[in-house]
Design a protein around this motif. Structure first.
Motif, mmCIF file in Angstrom:
data_model
loop_
_atom_site.group_PDB
_atom_site.id
_atom_site.type_symbol
_atom_site.label_atom_id
_atom_site.label_comp_id
_atom_site.label_asym_id
_atom_site.label_seq_id
_atom_site.Cartn_x
_atom_site.Cartn_y
_atom_site.Cartn_z
ATOM 1 N N ARG A 105 0.844 -1.199 0.000
ATOM 2 C CA ARG A 105 0.000 0.000 0.000
ATOM 3 C C ARG A 105 0.873 1.240 0.000
ATOM 4 O O ARG A 105 1.806 1.355 0.790
ATOM 5 N N LEU A 106 0.603 2.127 -0.916
ATOM 6 C CA LEU A 106 1.379 3.366 -0.988
ATOM 7 C C LEU A 106 0.467 4.577 -0.871
ATOM 8 O O LEU A 106 0.725 5.631 -1.434
ATOM 9 N N TYR A 107 -0.608 4.393 -0.164
ATOM 10 C CA TYR A 107 -1.487 5.529 0.057
ATOM 11 C C TYR A 107 -1.946 5.487 1.504
ATOM 12 O O TYR A 107 -1.850 4.471 2.182
ATOM 13 N N VAL A 108 -2.420 6.607 1.961
ATOM 14 C CA VAL A 108 -2.921 6.697 3.329
ATOM 15 C C VAL A 108 -4.433 6.527 3.281
ATOM 16 O O VAL A 108 -5.109 7.079 2.422
ATOM 17 N N LYS A 109 -4.932 5.766 4.211
ATOM 18 C CA LYS A 109 -6.379 5.509 4.207
ATOM 19 C C LYS A 109 -7.120 6.701 4.794
ATOM 20 O O LYS A 109 -6.707 7.301 5.770
ATOM 21 N N ALA A 110 -8.187 7.057 4.153
ATOM 22 C CA ALA A 110 -9.005 8.161 4.644
ATOM 23 C C ALA A 110 -10.473 7.835 4.412
ATOM 24 O O ALA A 110 -10.803 6.946 3.630
ATOM 25 N N VAL A 111 -11.312 8.552 5.122
ATOM 26 C CA VAL A 111 -12.746 8.337 4.985
ATOM 27 C C VAL A 111 -13.407 9.644 4.577
ATOM 28 O O VAL A 111 -13.059 10.717 5.080
ATOM 29 N N PHE A 112 -14.332 9.542 3.669
ATOM 30 C CA PHE A 112 -15.082 10.722 3.247
ATOM 31 C C PHE A 112 -16.232 10.905 4.232
ATOM 32 O O PHE A 112 -17.186 10.122 4.258
ATOM 33 N N THR A 113 -16.130 11.953 5.061
ATOM 34 C CA THR A 113 -17.107 12.109 6.131
ATOM 35 C C THR A 113 -18.302 12.969 5.733
ATOM 36 O O THR A 113 -19.307 12.973 6.421
ATOM 37 N N GLY A 114 -18.157 13.708 4.654
ATOM 38 C CA GLY A 114 -19.295 14.541 4.262
ATOM 39 C C GLY A 114 -18.815 15.743 3.484
ATOM 40 O O GLY A 114 -17.633 15.908 3.223
ATOM 41 N N PHE A 115 -19.761 16.571 3.119
ATOM 42 C CA PHE A 115 -19.409 17.781 2.382
ATOM 43 C C PHE A 115 -19.223 18.929 3.355
ATOM 44 O O PHE A 115 -19.701 18.901 4.489
ATOM 45 N N LEU A 131 2.291 5.657 9.897
ATOM 46 C CA LEU A 131 1.739 6.934 9.455
ATOM 47 C C LEU A 131 2.847 7.783 8.832
ATOM 48 O O LEU A 131 3.793 8.145 9.512
ATOM 49 N N PRO A 132 2.765 8.082 7.558
ATOM 50 C CA PRO A 132 3.861 8.783 6.889
ATOM 51 C C PRO A 132 4.199 10.139 7.493
ATOM 52 O O PRO A 132 5.347 10.556 7.466
ATOM 53 N N HIS A 133 3.219 10.802 8.094
ATOM 54 C CA HIS A 133 3.549 12.118 8.664
ATOM 55 C C HIS A 133 4.372 11.978 9.932
ATOM 56 O O HIS A 133 4.970 12.931 10.403
ATOM 57 N N ALA A 193 -15.069 18.434 -0.183
ATOM 58 C CA ALA A 193 -15.307 17.242 0.617
ATOM 59 C C ALA A 193 -14.488 17.296 1.888
ATOM 60 O O ALA A 193 -13.406 17.891 1.911
ATOM 61 N N LEU A 194 -15.005 16.698 2.933
ATOM 62 C CA LEU A 194 -14.259 16.608 4.183
ATOM 63 C C LEU A 194 -13.757 15.188 4.344
ATOM 64 O O LEU A 194 -14.508 14.228 4.179
ATOM 65 N N LEU A 195 -12.491 15.074 4.660
ATOM 66 C CA LEU A 195 -11.902 13.751 4.819
ATOM 67 C C LEU A 195 -11.346 13.593 6.220
ATOM 68 O O LEU A 195 -10.832 14.547 6.805
ATOM 69 N N LYS A 196 -11.428 12.366 6.702
ATOM 70 C CA LYS A 196 -10.766 12.054 7.970
ATOM 71 C C LYS A 196 -9.657 11.077 7.654
ATOM 72 O O LYS A 196 -9.896 9.942 7.237
ATOM 73 N N LEU A 197 -8.434 11.533 7.869
ATOM 74 C CA LEU A 197 -7.279 10.688 7.551
ATOM 75 C C LEU A 197 -6.971 9.766 8.722
ATOM 76 O O LEU A 197 -7.072 10.150 9.881
ATOM 77 N N ASP A 198 -6.543 8.568 8.371
ATOM 78 C CA ASP A 198 -6.230 7.568 9.382
ATOM 79 C C ASP A 198 -5.005 7.986 10.182
ATOM 80 O O ASP A 198 -3.933 8.219 9.616
ATOM 81 N N GLY A 199 -5.150 8.085 11.499
ATOM 82 C CA GLY A 199 -3.983 8.365 12.336
ATOM 83 C C GLY A 199 -3.599 9.825 12.426
ATOM 84 O O GLY A 199 -2.594 10.170 13.041
ATOM 85 N N VAL A 200 -4.383 10.680 11.822
ATOM 86 C CA VAL A 200 -4.082 12.115 11.871
ATOM 87 C C VAL A 200 -5.096 12.763 12.786
ATOM 88 O O VAL A 200 -6.286 12.784 12.489
ATOM 89 N N PHE A 215 1.614 17.561 6.493
ATOM 90 C CA PHE A 215 2.247 16.648 5.548
ATOM 91 C C PHE A 215 1.349 16.378 4.355
ATOM 92 O O PHE A 215 1.802 16.217 3.229
ATOM 93 N N TYR A 216 0.048 16.308 4.593
ATOM 94 C CA TYR A 216 -0.879 15.839 3.558
ATOM 95 C C TYR A 216 -1.405 16.920 2.634
ATOM 96 O O TYR A 216 -2.111 16.618 1.680
#
Lengths: 126, 322
Positions: A19-29, B316-318, A41-48, A56-57
């Motif tokens: 996996r070379l991407y960070v997992k995120a969830v689309f929480t809403g507009f 976590l990359p950050h 869009a609003l995203l919730k990033l995993d671990g952030v 960083f993102y």
């Protein structure tokens, strides 16, 4: 290495891709209580979890990956595929707790709410 | 602190200076010669100032009543060049007088200040001899002809010379991406592979190699934004990669052969890699593999370059220290 012989690829070329991407969830507009703006869009990033960590993102490309009934051509592949992508990018932080705003080329469909979004590691700034 | 006038001080003076400073109280500045460092006035650029010492010997700032100032908002100065010349009475300076005398004598020299007012004027008409019996042997002809065409509209302005072409724009490289850095490719066919930066290319791309034996990445051009730099560095100073530039890697398209080939011939010739590119790969990889061998953690490095970068649960990359 002559071009007439077939060059064997070294062992290192065959390791499976991870996996070379960070997992995120689309929480809403983006929205106020009674009005919503679907272009952001609003995203919730995993671990952030803090605003500082979102730095960083910022600017990273994100993708909403989904499948459809009809097969289409996917760039880089010869076979027709059911996988489709809506591309976008992380624009800024949202709030204090690590949420992030993203804009996609086409607005995300509301059925994507709660679904996975991939935040890539490029364009890289490190 | 004053502007040291290196040109004007003859050696004789210097010796005098040293003796005085040892006996008397030492002062920090060296302003024995008050003549400021001047270029000849004829070569001064418009708007430049003739420098004067900014502080006196005691360290106080020199505020000149004859100094010029910028008018607010505009880029204009309060007093023009000619006016400043008068106000500061620069015509009194012996140096300027010498310059003037020189210029007066030497008429072929052109000066920016145009001290020589009279140019050699060409007479507007000249005599031209004309052949033929009955044409009158000579005629008075204009030395400079009238223009053949007078445009009625202003010509459309050409692309301004000041605006630089993109190809001449300076390319910047991240400070973390020096040649020899081990780097993670983050997109493309070789995503996740760890790879060595060989060189910065003039187009702004990085030249990168696996080495091929380790992870199957050949000598390849890569954009900086698809790369994460790590802190691992190799020493590639042993190799010279001068011939490896963008031209070397540019795709060579086969020449079109219209007449001979059949239009319906659908066979596409597979692009073959030039022999020199294969050779370059071998040469570069030699240097890189050597650098890996001589590195302190060579065993670890070899396995590192052969492995792939991945994210997994909890990574976590950050928070990663690359």
């Amino acid at each position: 290495m002559t071009s007439s012989k077939k060059v064997e690829k070294p062992q290192g070329a065959y390791i499976k891709k991870g996996r070379l991407y960070v997992k995120a969830v689309f929480t809403g507009f983006r929205r106020g209580k009674r009005n919503q703006h679907e272009n952001t869009a609003l995203l919730k990033l995993d671990g952030v979890n803090t605003r500082r960590e979102t730095n960083f993102y910022l600017g990273k490309r994100c993708a909403y990956v989904y499948k459809a009934k009809n097969k289409t051509l996917v760039p880089g592949q010869k076979r027709l595929n059911r996988v489709r992508i809506i591309w976008g990018k992380v624009t800024r932080a949202h709030g204090k707790s690590g949420g992030v705003r993203a804009k996609f080329r086409r607005n995300l469909p509301p059925k994507a709410i709660g679904r996975r979004i991939r935040v890539m590691l490029y364009p890289s700034r490190i | 602190m004053s502007t040291p006038s290196t040109k004007a001080v003859p050696t004789g003076d210097k010796s005098k200076k040293t003796t005085t400073t040892t006996t008397t109280v030492v002062k920090t500045t060296t302003t024995t010669t008050k003549q400021p460092q001047q270029k000849s006035l004829s070569t001064l650029a418009v708007g430049s100032k003739v420098k004067k010492p900014k502080t006196t010997a005691s360290g106080k700032k020199v505020v000149n009543s004859h100094s010029n100032r910028l008018l607010s908002n505009n880029g204009l100065m309060r007093f023009s060049r000619g006016r400043m010349f008068q106000r500061r009475a620069l015509y009194r300076i012996s140096k300027w007088k010498d310059e003037r005398a020189k210029l007066k004598g030497d008429k072929t020299k052109k000066t920016a200040g145009s001290i020589q007012k009279k140019k050699q004027r060409l007479s507007p008409l000249k005599k031209k001899s004309i052949g033929g019996e009955r044409n009158g042997k000579e005629r008075l002809v204009r030395t400079k002809r009238f223009p053949r065409y007078y445009p009625t509209e202003e010509r459309p302005k050409k692309f301004s010379v000041k605006r630089k072409k993109f190809s001449t724009h300076p390319r910047r490289f991240r400070s973390s991406l020096t040649p020899g850095t081990v780097v993670i490719l983050v997109a493309g066919k070789h995503a996740g592979k760890r790879v060595v930066v060989v060189k910065h290319l003039s187009s702004g791309l990085l030249l990168v190699t696996g080495p091929y034996k380790f992870n199957g990445v050949p000598l390849r051009r890569v954009n900086q934004i698809y790369v994460i730099a790590t802190s691992t560095k190799l020493d590639l100073s042993a190799g010279k990669f001068d011939e490896l530039d963008d031209k070397f890697f540019k795709r060579v398209r086969p020449a079109k052969k219209d007449a001979e080939k059949d239009i319906f011939d659908t066979k596409k010739e597979k692009p073959k890699l030039r022999e020199e590119r294969n050779q370059a790969q071998v040469n570069v990889d030699k240097v890189v593999v050597n650098a890996v061998k001589t590195h302190a953690d060579s065993r670890l490095l070899r396995r590192y370059l052969k492995s792939r970068f991945q994210l997994w649960n909890g990574v976590l990359p950050h928070k990663l220290q690359f």
